[in-house]
Each structure stands twice: as structure tokens, then as C-alpha cells.
Design a protein around this motif. Structure first.
Motif, PDB file in Angstrom:
ATOM      1  N   ALA A 244       0.830  -1.210   0.000  1.00  0.00           N
ATOM      2  CA  ALA A 244       0.000   0.000   0.000  1.00  0.00           C
ATOM      3  C   ALA A 244       0.862   1.257   0.000  1.00  0.00           C
ATOM      4  CB  ALA A 244      -0.927  -0.013   1.204  1.00  0.00           C
ATOM      5  N   LEU A 245       1.949   1.231   0.724  1.00  0.00           N
ATOM      6  CA  LEU A 245       2.862   2.390   0.778  1.00  0.00           C
ATOM      7  C   LEU A 245       3.482   2.660  -0.585  1.00  0.00           C
ATOM      8  CD1 LEU A 245       4.207   4.477   2.674  1.00  0.00           C
ATOM      9  CD2 LEU A 245       6.056   2.832   2.946  1.00  0.00           C
ATOM     10  N   ILE A 246       3.963   1.621  -1.232  1.00  0.00           N
ATOM     11  CA  ILE A 246       4.588   1.783  -2.551  1.00  0.00           C
ATOM     12  C   ILE A 246       3.565   2.293  -3.570  1.00  0.00           C
ATOM     13  CG2 ILE A 246       5.614   0.520  -4.483  1.00  0.00           C
ATOM     14  CD1 ILE A 246       6.985  -1.259  -2.383  1.00  0.00           C
ATOM     15  N   LEU A 247       2.361   1.703  -3.565  1.00  0.00           N
ATOM     16  CA  LEU A 247       1.338   2.144  -4.512  1.00  0.00           C
ATOM     17  C   LEU A 247       0.920   3.586  -4.259  1.00  0.00           C
ATOM     18  CD1 LEU A 247      -0.930  -1.005  -4.750  1.00  0.00           C
ATOM     19  CD2 LEU A 247       0.570  -0.091  -6.497  1.00  0.00           C
ATOM     20  N   THR A 248       0.813   3.978  -2.997  1.00  0.00           N
ATOM     21  CA  THR A 248       0.436   5.357  -2.665  1.00  0.00           C
ATOM     22  C   THR A 248       1.488   6.348  -3.140  1.00  0.00           C
ATOM     23  OG1 THR A 248      -0.769   4.555  -0.736  1.00  0.00           O
ATOM     24  CG2 THR A 248      -0.232   6.892  -0.795  1.00  0.00           C
ATOM     25  N   ILE A 249       2.736   6.029  -2.902  1.00  0.00           N
ATOM     26  CA  ILE A 249       3.816   6.919  -3.320  1.00  0.00           C
ATOM     27  C   ILE A 249       3.835   7.064  -4.836  1.00  0.00           C
ATOM     28  CG2 ILE A 249       6.325   7.162  -3.449  1.00  0.00           C
ATOM     29  CD1 ILE A 249       6.426   5.928  -0.629  1.00  0.00           C
ATOM     30  N   ILE A 250       3.697   5.966  -5.538  1.00  0.00           N
ATOM     31  CA  ILE A 250       3.722   6.031  -7.004  1.00  0.00           C
ATOM     32  C   ILE A 250       2.526   6.812  -7.529  1.00  0.00           C
ATOM     33  CG2 ILE A 250       3.536   4.647  -9.107  1.00  0.00           C
ATOM     34  CD1 ILE A 250       5.231   2.531  -7.707  1.00  0.00           C
ATOM     35  N   LEU A 251       1.342   6.575  -6.961  1.00  0.00           N
ATOM     36  CA  LEU A 251       0.155   7.289  -7.431  1.00  0.00           C
ATOM     37  C   LEU A 251       0.224   8.780  -7.120  1.00  0.00           C
ATOM     38  CD1 LEU A 251      -2.691   4.760  -6.623  1.00  0.00           C
ATOM     39  CD2 LEU A 251      -1.869   5.475  -8.867  1.00  0.00           C
ATOM     40  N   LEU A 252       0.863   9.155  -6.038  1.00  0.00           N
ATOM     41  CA  LEU A 252       1.014  10.575  -5.723  1.00  0.00           C
ATOM     42  C   LEU A 252       1.976  11.271  -6.678  1.00  0.00           C
ATOM     43  CD1 LEU A 252       1.064  10.598  -1.834  1.00  0.00           C
ATOM     44  CD2 LEU A 252      -0.746  11.444  -3.345  1.00  0.00           C
ATOM     45  N   LEU A 253       2.904  10.528  -7.221  1.00  0.00           N
ATOM     46  CA  LEU A 253       3.885  11.112  -8.145  1.00  0.00           C
ATOM     47  C   LEU A 253       3.374  11.205  -9.584  1.00  0.00           C
ATOM     48  CD1 LEU A 253       7.158   9.476  -6.819  1.00  0.00           C
ATOM     49  CD2 LEU A 253       6.352  11.806  -6.457  1.00  0.00           C
ATOM     50  N   LEU A 254       2.245  10.574  -9.885  1.00  0.00           N
ATOM     51  CA  LEU A 254       1.729  10.620 -11.256  1.00  0.00           C
ATOM     52  C   LEU A 254       1.139  11.956 -11.575  1.00  0.00           C
ATOM     53  CD1 LEU A 254       0.069   7.143 -11.787  1.00  0.00           C
ATOM     54  CD2 LEU A 254       2.158   7.994 -12.760  1.00  0.00           C
TER      55      LEU A 254
END
Length: 81
Positions: free
Chosen positions: A71-81
Motif C-alpha cells: 500500500a505504501l509503494i502504490l500510494t507513493i507512485i500514485l502521488l507522483l503521477l
């Protein structure tokens, strides 16, 4: 048990092929494509972790830790999009 690993391997191959087709059939700059690819990546990550890393028999702490990291990795990636 061996059949389960074979089905998991076939599912991983299918998810990899689907992600390959998604990337070749789309143009750049579409956020939903990245979201689809991230969902496919998360599914492959969970399949590998629970089947091949034998996390199915692991302690609940390790299962929760895996979910938190995912969840942490997905959140970080989605915030950077």
C-alpha cells in the motif's frame, strides 16, 4: 500443492502478457493506463509473495507488513503521477 504453483505460474505469465499488451496499445500521458499497470503489478506481487515465498503459512505480522509495504509503494507512485 504442485498444481497450485503451476496455476500461479500460468496466472503470472498471463498478467505479464496483459501488461505488455496494455503498454503497447496505449499512448503516453494517460493516467488510467498507469493505474491498470499498477493493479497488475500488485496482483503479481501478491501472487509471488503468497505462493512462491510461502507467505501463506507465515505469521500474521508478515502478512500485514507485506500489505502495508504494498500500500505504501502504490500510494507513493500514485502521488507522483
Amino acid at each position: 500443492m504442485k498444481i497450485s504453483k503451476e496455476y500461479t505460474f500460468i496466472a503470472l505469465l498471463a498478467l505479464t502478457l496483459v501488461s505488455g499488451f496494455v503498454t503497447t496499445k496505449t499512448t503516453e500521458g494517460k493516467t488510467y493506463v498507469y493505474l491498470i499497470l499498477l493493479i497488475l503489478w500488485a496482483a503479481k506481487f501478491i501472487l509471488v509473495a503468497f505462493e512462491f515465498m510461502e507467505l501463506r503459512q507465515a505469521n500474521v505480522f508478515w502478512k500485514l507488513t507485506l500489505g502495508f509495504v504494498l500500500a505504501l509503494i502504490l500510494t507513493i507512485i500514485l502521488l507522483l503521477l
